[in-house]
Scaffold this active site. Structure first.
Site, PDB file in Angstrom:
ATOM      1  N   GLY A 120      40.705  40.473  41.383  1.00 32.41           N
ATOM      2  CA  GLY A 120      40.132  40.716  42.924  1.00 32.41           C
ATOM      3  C   GLY A 120      41.357  40.374  43.704  1.00 32.41           C
ATOM      4  N   CYS A 176      43.168  44.080  36.720  1.00 33.06           N
ATOM      5  CA  CYS A 176      43.117  42.674  36.066  1.00 33.06           C
ATOM      6  C   CYS A 176      41.639  42.698  35.168  1.00 33.06           C
ATOM      7  CB  CYS A 176      43.223  41.609  37.147  1.00 33.06           C
ATOM      8  SG  CYS A 176      44.660  41.678  37.978  1.00 33.06           S
TER       9      CYS A 176
END
Ligand code: F6R
Length: 624
Positions: free
Chosen positions: A106, A2
């Site tokens: 995360g 991401c």
């Protein structure tokens, strides 16, 4: 995994966010989205949250059609972990009232319990993601929650700080709130966050590449640090809210270096850069005395001399670089060397003593399993030496010493030039250990060093002359359901990398086997036309490889051989030969890998695949 971006300033945020997200697509491209500050029909401040499944291009078209005036917003490009790649799971995620939006990179490890607690206090979840709990936690801290015993902060930065105290896991986070126009609150723990101030605004991103057009002076946020971005400037605080002055890093590489430079795709550009990577990785490494100079080692020669066991830990392609290093470290330094996938190593109980050297290899420097393994072995007393491509990355920071591969930014998801940089760096380390252990005299080191440098020109020769042979070999295996890569010694290690490259970019199933193992099972796969790709360069085990290939030929395999120039005999069994220059066996992995990279790319293109962004993958794997 991401990528996040944020901008607040004088210009239209949508365009800036999209251009940043495109540069971050290497981190994942399952979906993309933005949250932009806007005015509703009655003039009230609102957040426009626009999300699309798939690559950033889809989001870009949507935003271009809407001409949104916002000058502040955040964006995200996702590699799905918790929750499928759907629109509702795409970031940004919002609080119940939609007044707060967040983009997160995360993993939140305790998200299940947080979600349960928040739901019991009336929060309504709209996605399956772990991230969404963060939006609700920030909302509670902002508005206050009697049920949770949390007073209202009515301050976005303070609310983010409070929310972080409840989260276990890794986060690079950017948040916006309608009640604080122009403000982006940023937090970091174990996920990269880069912040910069340009002439026309303030920027945040997961990688410097997304903000390099605006500024070259950036702050690499540390774990536990926070930043509040506003159009007029940026303030940094620690986890207590005390103001801090983090160090500014100047980026000296060029944005052009990250563009395709005239090549059809990044993968080809990066393969073509490999001669430069070899040369740059070796610059300044040999002193006039014949001693190797790796001053960033962080270990004294006395400490190195005590080393009696080496573990190389890494994942994927970096692991394959380790397989090559094992041959060199054991060969030159006569130290036992084991190579292990970090994802396995971290959950074992390996024998670590103060004289164990752990070499952690990671292009990105942020692979979760490799990092976890580093932390574990350091607690157990091992010295850790990192080999990474990213300056200031977690692997670099958490190792006792580091060699930076000089690959520069690698954009294509499949690693090519970084692998070559890793192999050259590991070769230097093996030579150094050989010197320190008194097994490799200076004269021999000088000779090896010169020959290692010569591989730059040899790679160039392969690139300049072997396109046709690669093309023919690719056409021969593009429609196969599967392929086997075989070799012995260095060739076996290279085969593993060849098979990985082929499957990841072309989606053609491929496996690698030590050639001598074929007759113990895999040879059953072979029927007429089955592609066997062999690393059959001249070495002490050449004849053995040839006899293994004869066994495959006898069963009708279509043989593609990577062989040494001048080897005419190989044509008797191989249907296609890709010749490479003759090099010492110790360096054959560097040259033999190149035709296999080219082959993988060519097969992928023939099969209509996107070689730069293969499906289901991401460039940085920050989840375990
Ligand atoms: C394959 C590839 C991956 C990485 C692996 C480890 O082409 O790039 O297998 O090698 O994900 O990544 P790093 O080296 O960043 O730790």
């Amino acid at each position: 995994m991401c990528g996040i971006v944020g901008y607040t300033g004088q210009d239209k945020a949508a365009e800036i966010l999209v251009s940043g997200l495109k540069r971050l697509e290497y981190r994942g491209y399952d979906s993309a989205g933005v949250a932009l500050e806007d005015r509703g029909p009655d003039g009230d401040a609102v957040l426009d949250v626009i999300r699309r499944v798939g690559k950033v291009a889809g989001l870009e078209s949507e935003l271009a059609a809407r001409h949104l005036p916002a000058t502040c917003g955040i964006g995200h490009t996702r590699w799905a972990t918790h929750g499928r790649p759907t629109q509702s799971n795409a970031h940004p995620h919002t609080s119940c009232d939609g007044r707060i939006a967040i983009a997160h990179n995360g993993i939140i490890e305790n998200f299940a319990e947080l979600r349960e607690e928040l739901a019991s206090r009336g929060h309504v979840f709209k996605s399956e993601t772990d991230t969404e709990v963060f939006a609700h936690l920030i909302e509670e801290a902002y508005e206050g929650s009697a049920a949770a015993g949390i007073p209202a902060t009515h301050d976005l930065m303070a609310a983010v700080r409070e929310a972080c105290t409840h989260v276990v896991g890794a986060y690079g986070l950017a948040a916006v709130c309608v009640d604080e126009p122009g403000v982006i609150a940023v937090a970091r723990k174990d996920s990269p966050i880069i912040i910069g101030r340009g002439e026309r605004g303030s920027y945040v991103a997961s990688d410097v590449i997304a903000l390099i057009d605006a500024t070259r002076d950036v702050v690499v946020l540390e774990d536990g640090q926070f930043a509040r971005l506003a159009p007029e400037g940026i303030t940094y605080t620690d986890d207590q809210g005390e103001q801090i002055e983090p160090a500014v890093t100047h980026i000296d590489w060029d944005v052009d270096m990250a563009e395709k430079g005239g090549y059809p795709d990044f993968m080809m550009k990066e393969i073509a850069e490999q001669p430069r990577v070899v040369r740059d990785t070796l610059v300044g490494r040999l002193a006039g005395t014949g001693e190797l100079d790796i001053d960033e080692l962080g270990l004294t020669f006395e400490e190195l001399n005590l080393v009696d066991r080496v573990y190389v830990i890494a994942c994927g392609t970096s692991y394959h670089a380790g397989l090559i290093a094992k041959n060199l470290i054991e060969g030159w330094a006569r130290i036992p060397c084991e190579v292990e996938a970090a994802s396995e190593f971290r959950y074992r109980n390996p024998i670590i003593t103060p004289s164990t050297l752990v070499v952690a290899v990671s292009q990105s420097g942020e692979t979760a399993d490799t990092l976890a393994a580093i932390r574990d072995v350091r607690i157990k007393g091992a010295k850790v030496f990192g080999i990474t491509n990213v300056v200031g990355s977690p692997v670099a920071r958490e190792s006792d010493g580091v060699i930076y591969t000089k690959a520069n930014k690698e954009i294509a998801v499949a690693s090519t030039k970084s692998f070559i940089g890793q192999v050259v760096s590991l070769t230097l380390l093996a030579m150094l250990l050989g010197q320190v252990k008194g097994k490799l005299p200076r004269g021999q080191t000088r000779m090896l060093f010169r020959e290692l440098g010569d591989t730059a020109a040899q790679i160039q020769r392969i690139l300049d002359t072997r396109a046709e042979a690669v093309g023919q070999a690719a056409a021969a295996c593009k429609d196969a359901p599967s392929a086997l890569f075989v070799g012995r010694g260095m060739g076996a290690a290279v085969s593993h990398e060849g098979a990985l490259k082929l499957k990841e970019v072309s989606y053609l199933h491929a496996e690698a086997y030590a050639a001598g193992e074929m007759k113990h099972g895999p040879i059953a796969l072979i029927d007429p036309g089955f592609p066997v790709i062999a690393v059959a360069t001249r070495s002490a085990v050449y004849d053995k490889v040839v006899s293994n290939l004869k066994e495959c030929e006898a069963r009708g395999a279509k043989i593609i051989a990577v062989a040494t120039e001048g080897d005419e005999d190989i044509k008797q069994i191989a249907d296609h030969v890709i010749y490479i220059p003759e090099v010492r066996d110790a360096f054959s992995a560097i040259t033999a890998t190149v035709p296999l990279q080219l082959l993988a790319r060519e097969v992928a293109l023939l099969r209509g695949c996107d070689v730069d962004q293969p499906r289901n993958l991401a460039k940085s794997v920050t989840v375990e």
